[in-house]
Design an enzyme around this catalytic site. Structure first.
Site, PDB file in Angstrom:
ATOM      1  N   ASP A  64       0.851  -1.204   0.000  1.00 33.68           N
ATOM      2  CA  ASP A  64       0.000   0.000   0.000  1.00 33.68           C
ATOM      3  C   ASP A  64       0.884   1.250   0.000  1.00 33.68           C
ATOM      4  O   ASP A  64       1.606   1.510   0.953  1.00 33.68           O
ATOM      5  CB  ASP A  64      -0.876   0.005   1.257  1.00 33.68           C
ATOM      6  CG  ASP A  64      -1.855   1.172   1.258  1.00 33.68           C
ATOM      7  OD1 ASP A  64      -2.880   1.070   0.556  1.00 33.68           O
ATOM      8  OD2 ASP A  64      -1.572   2.190   1.917  1.00 33.68           O
ATOM      9  N   TYR A  85       2.879   9.792  -0.276  1.00 37.38           N
ATOM     10  CA  TYR A  85       3.946   9.247   0.568  1.00 37.38           C
ATOM     11  C   TYR A  85       5.319   9.527  -0.043  1.00 37.38           C
ATOM     12  O   TYR A  85       6.342   9.376   0.641  1.00 37.38           O
ATOM     13  CB  TYR A  85       3.804   7.725   0.778  1.00 37.38           C
ATOM     14  CG  TYR A  85       2.507   7.281   1.407  1.00 37.38           C
ATOM     15  CD1 TYR A  85       1.620   8.193   1.981  1.00 37.38           C
ATOM     16  CD2 TYR A  85       2.153   5.943   1.439  1.00 37.38           C
ATOM     17  CE1 TYR A  85       0.418   7.773   2.541  1.00 37.38           C
ATOM     18  CE2 TYR A  85       0.959   5.515   2.013  1.00 37.38           C
ATOM     19  CZ  TYR A  85       0.092   6.438   2.545  1.00 37.38           C
ATOM     20  OH  TYR A  85      -1.100   6.016   3.101  1.00 37.38           O
ATOM     21  N   LYS A 125      -2.551   5.929  -4.508  1.00 36.45           N
ATOM     22  CA  LYS A 125      -3.670   6.849  -4.250  1.00 36.45           C
ATOM     23  C   LYS A 125      -3.496   8.191  -4.960  1.00 36.45           C
ATOM     24  O   LYS A 125      -2.380   8.725  -5.008  1.00 36.45           O
ATOM     25  CB  LYS A 125      -3.804   7.086  -2.735  1.00 36.45           C
ATOM     26  CG  LYS A 125      -3.788   5.793  -1.923  1.00 36.45           C
ATOM     27  CD  LYS A 125      -4.030   5.981  -0.447  1.00 36.45           C
ATOM     28  CE  LYS A 125      -3.747   4.691   0.315  1.00 36.45           C
ATOM     29  NZ  LYS A 125      -2.396   4.503   0.779  1.00 36.45           N
ATOM     30  N   HIS A 184      -7.524   9.580  -2.226  1.00 34.97           N
ATOM     31  CA  HIS A 184      -6.905   9.481  -0.886  1.00 34.97           C
ATOM     32  C   HIS A 184      -7.817  10.007   0.230  1.00 34.97           C
ATOM     33  O   HIS A 184      -7.793   9.489   1.351  1.00 34.97           O
ATOM     34  CB  HIS A 184      -5.555  10.211  -0.882  1.00 34.97           C
ATOM     35  CG  HIS A 184      -4.595   9.711   0.149  1.00 34.97           C
ATOM     36  ND1 HIS A 184      -3.246   9.634  -0.061  1.00 34.97           N
ATOM     37  CD2 HIS A 184      -4.785   9.238   1.408  1.00 34.97           C
ATOM     38  CE1 HIS A 184      -2.649   9.145   1.027  1.00 34.97           C
ATOM     39  NE2 HIS A 184      -3.563   8.898   1.929  1.00 34.97           N
TER      40      HIS A 184
HETATM   41  P1  NAP Z   1       0.396   1.199  12.076  1.00 34.36           P
HETATM   42  O1  NAP Z   1       0.607   0.038  11.172  1.00 34.36           O
HETATM   43  O2  NAP Z   1      -0.897   1.335  12.786  1.00 34.36           O
HETATM   44  O3  NAP Z   1       1.581   1.304  13.152  1.00 34.36           O
HETATM   45  C1  NAP Z   1       2.913   1.472  12.738  1.00 34.36           C
HETATM   46  C2  NAP Z   1       3.773   1.674  13.967  1.00 34.36           C
HETATM   47  O4  NAP Z   1       3.759   0.506  14.770  1.00 34.36           O
HETATM   48  C3  NAP Z   1       5.229   1.955  13.628  1.00 34.36           C
HETATM   49  O5  NAP Z   1       5.704   2.833  14.613  1.00 34.36           O
HETATM   50  C4  NAP Z   1       5.885   0.593  13.745  1.00 34.36           C
HETATM   51  O6  NAP Z   1       7.243   0.723  14.124  1.00 34.36           O
HETATM   52  C5  NAP Z   1       5.078  -0.023  14.872  1.00 34.36           C
HETATM   53  N1  NAP Z   1       4.959  -1.481  14.744  1.00 34.36           N
HETATM   54  C6  NAP Z   1       4.554  -2.191  13.660  1.00 34.36           C
HETATM   55  N2  NAP Z   1       4.516  -3.495  13.931  1.00 34.36           N
HETATM   56  C7  NAP Z   1       4.910  -3.634  15.219  1.00 34.36           C
HETATM   57  C8  NAP Z   1       5.084  -4.756  16.064  1.00 34.36           C
HETATM   58  N3  NAP Z   1       4.824  -6.001  15.646  1.00 34.36           N
HETATM   59  N4  NAP Z   1       5.504  -4.532  17.339  1.00 34.36           N
HETATM   60  C9  NAP Z   1       5.752  -3.283  17.781  1.00 34.36           C
HETATM   61  N5  NAP Z   1       5.618  -2.184  17.022  1.00 34.36           N
HETATM   62  C10 NAP Z   1       5.186  -2.352  15.745  1.00 34.36           C
HETATM   63  O7  NAP Z   1       0.678   2.560  11.300  1.00 34.36           O
HETATM   64  P2  NAP Z   1       0.287   3.478  10.111  1.00 34.36           P
HETATM   65  O8  NAP Z   1       1.506   3.708   9.309  1.00 34.36           O
HETATM   66  O9  NAP Z   1      -0.458   4.635  10.683  1.00 34.36           O
HETATM   67  O10 NAP Z   1      -0.761   2.698   9.225  1.00 34.36           O
HETATM   68  C11 NAP Z   1      -0.400   1.613   8.412  1.00 34.36           C
HETATM   69  C12 NAP Z   1      -0.574   1.909   6.923  1.00 34.36           C
HETATM   70  O11 NAP Z   1      -1.902   2.332   6.624  1.00 34.36           O
HETATM   71  C13 NAP Z   1       0.276   3.078   6.418  1.00 34.36           C
HETATM   72  O12 NAP Z   1       1.635   2.743   6.299  1.00 34.36           O
HETATM   73  C14 NAP Z   1      -0.408   3.378   5.113  1.00 34.36           C
HETATM   74  O13 NAP Z   1      -0.035   2.432   4.113  1.00 34.36           O
HETATM   75  C15 NAP Z   1      -1.863   3.232   5.509  1.00 34.36           C
HETATM   76  N6  NAP Z   1      -2.451   4.549   5.908  1.00 34.36           N
HETATM   77  C16 NAP Z   1      -3.354   5.122   5.096  1.00 34.36           C
HETATM   78  C17 NAP Z   1      -3.908   6.346   5.396  1.00 34.36           C
HETATM   79  C18 NAP Z   1      -4.938   6.950   4.490  1.00 34.36           C
HETATM   80  O14 NAP Z   1      -5.309   8.122   4.670  1.00 34.36           O
HETATM   81  N7  NAP Z   1      -5.432   6.207   3.525  1.00 34.36           N
HETATM   82  C19 NAP Z   1      -3.532   7.032   6.568  1.00 34.36           C
HETATM   83  C20 NAP Z   1      -2.614   6.418   7.420  1.00 34.36           C
HETATM   84  C21 NAP Z   1      -2.093   5.173   7.071  1.00 34.36           C
HETATM   85  P3  NAP Z   1       8.509   0.393  13.179  1.00 34.36           P
HETATM   86  O15 NAP Z   1       8.181   0.775  11.773  1.00 34.36           O
HETATM   87  O16 NAP Z   1       9.594   1.241  13.788  1.00 34.36           O
HETATM   88  O17 NAP Z   1       8.789  -1.070  13.346  1.00 34.36           O
END
Ligand code: NAP
Length: 273
Positions: free
Chosen positions: A48, A53, A78, A111
């Protein structure tokens, strides 16, 4: 790890791997290239990304260099939230495709219904105009499916009543305690797959005591309970990590959460992050 190979089926019949690898906040260049390359090596087949990004070039290069057949990898990207115009949407897609250097994408999303600088503002006409461009991209086979992100029920209704193709997916912020009941129910009733972004609440949930208690009971990590919770609700999780051991951990979710424990997690409304 069947969560990496199992698939949801979109309303147009296209299959989408049940867990996607999130790339928000992974900088272009070596960090994004290496993270995506590692995720593919571990077995992720769904990536994704987004024009916003800034890392599409590295994502595309990692996919091309992986040696994995293109048809085996599902790529989502997106249209920037600020683009609310047909011609600009067409042009933005061309930029995306030249950055990715791929011949097609698998899912292309608007998006957000509003520009990030003006969240909640009304862009109904602009979304319809952008959607016309998305429909043409879809009909030309340049994206195998199209959808939206951050759309609520009113946003979806006004788009659907003025356009031809019902979005195949809606990517929304979805985690324990933040399950967007109305939007999720509307999507399910209308054949729109719900993708859950920030399934770990961007890290804010990882030390929650209530979720930790349930994780301990299953001898699982909090991250695994969080990701499994989405799958139990037929919501597609998109966890992000740049840490290879966590990439594997986040996909190792072949277990079931009991009905009672799901009920406890359902009850954590607004208490988590
Ligand atoms: P998330 O997946 O909810 O959390 C990521 C955080 O958790 C990072 O700090 C990561 O650290 C940590 N983490 C991941 N796995 C872990 C584990 N097993 N144990 C401990 N810590 C862990 O975060 P997100 O980036 O907000 O959301 C995920 C994805 O959703 C995004 O990357 C993006 O592709 C998508 N997204 C879309 C939108 C939209 O508007 N459409 C908005 C936000 C996000 P490290 O990386 O340091 O390991």
């Amino acid at each position: 790890m069947t969560a990496l190979t199992d698939k949801f089926t979109l309303s147009n019949g296209v299959e989408i791997p049940k867990i996607g690898f999130g790339t928000w906040q992974i900088p272009d260049g070596a960090p994004a290239y290496e993270s995506v390359a590692e995720a593919l090596k571990i077995g992720y087949r769904h990536i994704d990304t987004a024009r916003a990004y800034g890392n599409e070039a590295s994502v595309g290069r990692a996919v091309r260099d992986s040696g994995i057949p293109r048809d085996d990898i599902f790529i989502t990207t997106k249209l920037p939230a600020e683009v609310k115009d047909y011609d600009e949407a067409k042009a933005s897609f061309e930029t995306t495709m030249s950055l990715l250097e791929l011949d097609r994408v698998d899912l292309y999303l608007i998006h957000a219904p509003w520009p990030w600088s003006d969240m909640g503002s009304d862009h109904r006409d602009g979304n319809v105009a952008a959607w016309k461009a998305m429909e043409e991209i879809y009909q030309a086979g340049r994206s195998r499916s199209i959808g939206v992100s951050n759309f609520d029920v009113a946003d979806l209704e006004s788009l659907i009543e003025s356009t031809d193709v019902v979005p195949h997916a809606n990517q929304i912020r979805w985690f324990i305690g933040n399950t967007q009941h109305d939007t999720t129910a509307y999507c399910k009733a209308n054949g729109i797959l719900v993708e859950g972004y920030s399934p770990l609440a961007t890290g804010a949930i990882l030390h929650n005591p209530d979720v930790t208690r349930i994780a301990d009971k299953y001898h699982r990590s909090v991250a695994q309970i969080c990701i499994r919770y989405l799958l139990e609700n037929n919501v597609l999780p998109l966890p992000k990590t740049t840490t290879p051991s966590r990439m594997a951990e986040n996909a190792d979710v072949d277990f079931e959460i009991s009905g009672d424990d799901l009920g406890t997690l359902d009850g954590l409304v607004d208490t988590v992050a």
